[in-house]
Design a protein around this motif. Sequence first.
Motif, PDB file in Angstrom:
ATOM      1  N   ASP A  54       0.813  -1.215   0.000  1.00 14.41           N
ATOM      2  CA  ASP A  54       0.000   0.000   0.000  1.00 14.41           C
ATOM      3  C   ASP A  54       0.845   1.262   0.000  1.00 14.41           C
ATOM      4  O   ASP A  54       0.404   2.312   0.440  1.00 14.41           O
ATOM      5  CB  ASP A  54      -0.973  -0.006   1.182  1.00 14.41           C
ATOM      6  N   ARG A  55       2.070   1.169  -0.491  1.00 16.71           N
ATOM      7  CA  ARG A  55       2.936   2.337  -0.623  1.00 16.71           C
ATOM      8  C   ARG A  55       3.063   2.706  -2.094  1.00 16.71           C
ATOM      9  O   ARG A  55       3.128   1.836  -2.954  1.00 16.71           O
ATOM     10  CB  ARG A  55       4.320   2.033  -0.063  1.00 16.71           C
ATOM     11  N   PRO A  56       3.154   4.006  -2.389  1.00 21.01           N
ATOM     12  CA  PRO A  56       3.313   4.417  -3.789  1.00 21.01           C
ATOM     13  C   PRO A  56       4.774   4.342  -4.216  1.00 21.01           C
ATOM     14  O   PRO A  56       5.670   4.568  -3.398  1.00 21.01           O
ATOM     15  CB  PRO A  56       2.839   5.867  -3.776  1.00 21.01           C
ATOM     16  N   PRO A  57       5.039   4.042  -5.483  1.00 15.49           N
ATOM     17  CA  PRO A  57       6.414   4.160  -5.968  1.00 15.49           C
ATOM     18  C   PRO A  57       6.786   5.638  -6.073  1.00 15.49           C
ATOM     19  O   PRO A  57       6.033   6.437  -6.620  1.00 15.49           O
ATOM     20  CB  PRO A  57       6.379   3.485  -7.339  1.00 15.49           C
ATOM     21  N   VAL A  58       7.948   5.984  -5.510  1.00 13.93           N
ATOM     22  CA  VAL A  58       8.441   7.361  -5.530  1.00 13.93           C
ATOM     23  C   VAL A  58       9.910   7.307  -5.918  1.00 13.93           C
ATOM     24  O   VAL A  58      10.693   6.595  -5.278  1.00 13.93           O
ATOM     25  CB  VAL A  58       8.274   8.069  -4.167  1.00 13.93           C
ATOM     26  N   VAL A  59      10.290   8.071  -6.952  1.00 13.20           N
ATOM     27  CA  VAL A  59      11.651   7.981  -7.470  1.00 13.20           C
ATOM     28  C   VAL A  59      12.102   9.337  -7.999  1.00 13.20           C
ATOM     29  O   VAL A  59      11.293  10.115  -8.503  1.00 13.20           O
ATOM     30  CB  VAL A  59      11.731   6.908  -8.582  1.00 13.20           C
TER      31      VAL A  59
END
Length: 134
Positions: free
Chosen positions: A52-57
Amino acid sequence: MAERGIHLFDVENMPFEPAKRRPTTTVTDEEHRAQSAGVEHKWLIFPEPGADRPPVVIVKFPPNYRFPQHWHSEGEFIVVLEGTMTIGGHEAGPGAMAWTDANTVYGAEAAGPDGVEFLLFRRAFATTTLVEEQ
């Protein structure tokens, strides 16, 4: 990041790494290497599939890099940190922000002559589909 809670990132001291394949990637290893040649990432959150975490890059395109016209299965929010890029036919520099809805054809995305670094996040990993340019 197995633990739940607050996570602070020392972005300045995180190294850039070659672009790595996402779990939703449908291209071959060879196609991935060709598309991402020279692209580097600083993954802040690279969630496990179904998490339930968003991909962040933070993404770094080298000077004059061009990613062809495409669309994603998830919406995408971008904040330009350094350099310039063309996104959706618009020139964007430091501080510029862009939202692209899912299933919206856009591109090419292109870095300016000094390259570009941008923060990208989505609600989930997306499948990227290339579109033949007109």
